[in-house]
Motif scaffolding. Structure first.
Motif, PDB file in Angstrom:
ATOM      1  N   SER A  28      20.150  -5.102  80.163  1.00  0.00           N
ATOM      2  CA  SER A  28      20.054  -5.554  78.765  1.00  0.00           C
ATOM      3  C   SER A  28      20.676  -4.573  77.780  1.00  0.00           C
ATOM      4  O   SER A  28      21.081  -4.970  76.682  1.00  0.00           O
ATOM      5  N   SER A  29      20.789  -3.298  78.156  1.00  0.00           N
ATOM      6  CA  SER A  29      21.359  -2.315  77.234  1.00  0.00           C
ATOM      7  C   SER A  29      22.854  -2.534  77.006  1.00  0.00           C
ATOM      8  O   SER A  29      23.433  -1.947  76.100  1.00  0.00           O
ATOM      9  N   ASN A  30      23.469  -3.364  77.830  1.00  0.00           N
ATOM     10  CA  ASN A  30      24.899  -3.648  77.694  1.00  0.00           C
ATOM     11  C   ASN A  30      25.176  -4.855  76.815  1.00  0.00           C
ATOM     12  O   ASN A  30      26.331  -5.285  76.701  1.00  0.00           O
ATOM     13  N   TYR A  31      24.142  -5.404  76.176  1.00  0.00           N
ATOM     14  CA  TYR A  31      24.289  -6.617  75.375  1.00  0.00           C
ATOM     15  C   TYR A  31      23.806  -6.435  73.947  1.00  0.00           C
ATOM     16  O   TYR A  31      22.916  -5.634  73.668  1.00  0.00           O
ATOM     17  N   GLY A  32      24.372  -7.244  73.077  1.00  0.00           N
ATOM     18  CA  GLY A  32      23.855  -7.442  71.740  1.00  0.00           C
ATOM     19  C   GLY A  32      23.586  -8.921  71.575  1.00  0.00           C
ATOM     20  O   GLY A  32      23.736  -9.712  72.508  1.00  0.00           O
ATOM     21  N   LEU A  33      23.183  -9.298  70.363  1.00  0.00           N
ATOM     22  CA  LEU A  33      22.961 -10.704  70.045  1.00  0.00           C
ATOM     23  C   LEU A  33      23.925 -11.120  68.943  1.00  0.00           C
ATOM     24  O   LEU A  33      24.067 -10.429  67.938  1.00  0.00           O
ATOM     25  N   ASN A  34      24.584 -12.283  69.141  1.00  0.00           N
ATOM     26  CA  ASN A  34      25.496 -12.787  68.108  1.00  0.00           C
ATOM     27  C   ASN A  34      24.714 -13.535  67.040  1.00  0.00           C
ATOM     28  O   ASN A  34      23.475 -13.579  67.062  1.00  0.00           O
ATOM     29  N   GLU A  35      25.421 -14.159  66.113  1.00  0.00           N
ATOM     30  CA  GLU A  35      24.779 -14.825  64.973  1.00  0.00           C
ATOM     31  C   GLU A  35      23.895 -15.996  65.411  1.00  0.00           C
ATOM     32  O   GLU A  35      22.971 -16.385  64.703  1.00  0.00           O
ATOM     33  N   GLU A  36      24.184 -16.570  66.576  1.00  0.00           N
ATOM     34  CA  GLU A  36      23.374 -17.687  67.089  1.00  0.00           C
ATOM     35  C   GLU A  36      22.235 -17.215  67.984  1.00  0.00           C
ATOM     36  O   GLU A  36      21.528 -18.028  68.588  1.00  0.00           O
TER      37      GLU A  36
END
Length: 198
Positions: free
Chosen positions: A127-135
């Motif tokens: 999970s540390s390799n991800y962000g969250l986009n606007e959706e």
């Protein structure tokens, strides 16, 4: 805007803008950008891989699953900022396609397969390799480590204590369970970053 960062990156890479550190790169947020300082040549290679991967994914219409990498040189890279996923019990976690189905963007599994087969990508589910986009969907923000780079360069340096391995344990100074950077098996300095250990 990021052209100003290229010319003046030192004034943006300050304590107030610090957002994270790994074994090979240190990240700072300024405006809508992340500046990833290369702490080691492996960090530079990771950033170069991110630029290459982003460009290929852009050509194939899959760029929306990746934080855009705008610029890379030997000292740093510049990438679009996305809010990281929250830790669970102060730790990252593995993305599970069933448990986290609501976070998965369209074509996610196709992209995972491409990263594995075409780019030899490593650590794709952390999970540390991800962000969250606007959706509110997952977007890759740290996607430059390959299995070959990890096994041939990172592991020997981590085992010899040159590069830190990340451990989650209690800091001896603040007493909180935090991310600790440990340099080899004989490192007994169990302090977190906030308590002075880089």
């Amino acid at each position: 805007m990021y052209k100003d960062i290229i010319e003046n990156w030192r004034k943006y890479c300050i304590k107030d803008n610090f957002i994270g550190i790994g074994s090979t790169r240190k990240a700072f947020k300024f405006s809508h950008y992340v500046i990833k300082l290369h702490l080691h040549p492996i960090g530079h290679k990771q950033s170069q891989n991110e630029l290459k991967i982003y460009n290929v994914m852009n050509e194939n219409g899959l760029h929306e699953l990746f934080a855009e990498t705008y610029y890379v040189d030997k000292k740093f890279s510049i990438q679009k900022y996305y809010h990281p996923l929250e830790l669970i019990d102060n730790q990252s976690f593995e993305i599970n396609t069933t448990q986290h189905a609501n976070l998965l963007p369209n074509r996610y599994e196709e992209v995972l397969d491409l990263l594995d087969k075409d780019f030899d990508s490593f650590d794709l589910k952390d999970s540390s390799n991800y962000g969250l986009n606007e959706e509110g969907k997952l977007i890759f923000i740290d996607y430059g480590m390959s299995k070959k780079l990890y096994e041939r360069e990172w592991v020997p340096l981590a085992e010899s204590g040159i590069l830190p391995q990340i451990d989650f344990d209690y800091c001896r100074v603040c007493g909180q369970k935090r991310e600790l950077r440990m340099y080899g098996d004989h490192d007994s300095d169990r302090r977190c970053y906030d308590c002075g250990k880089e």
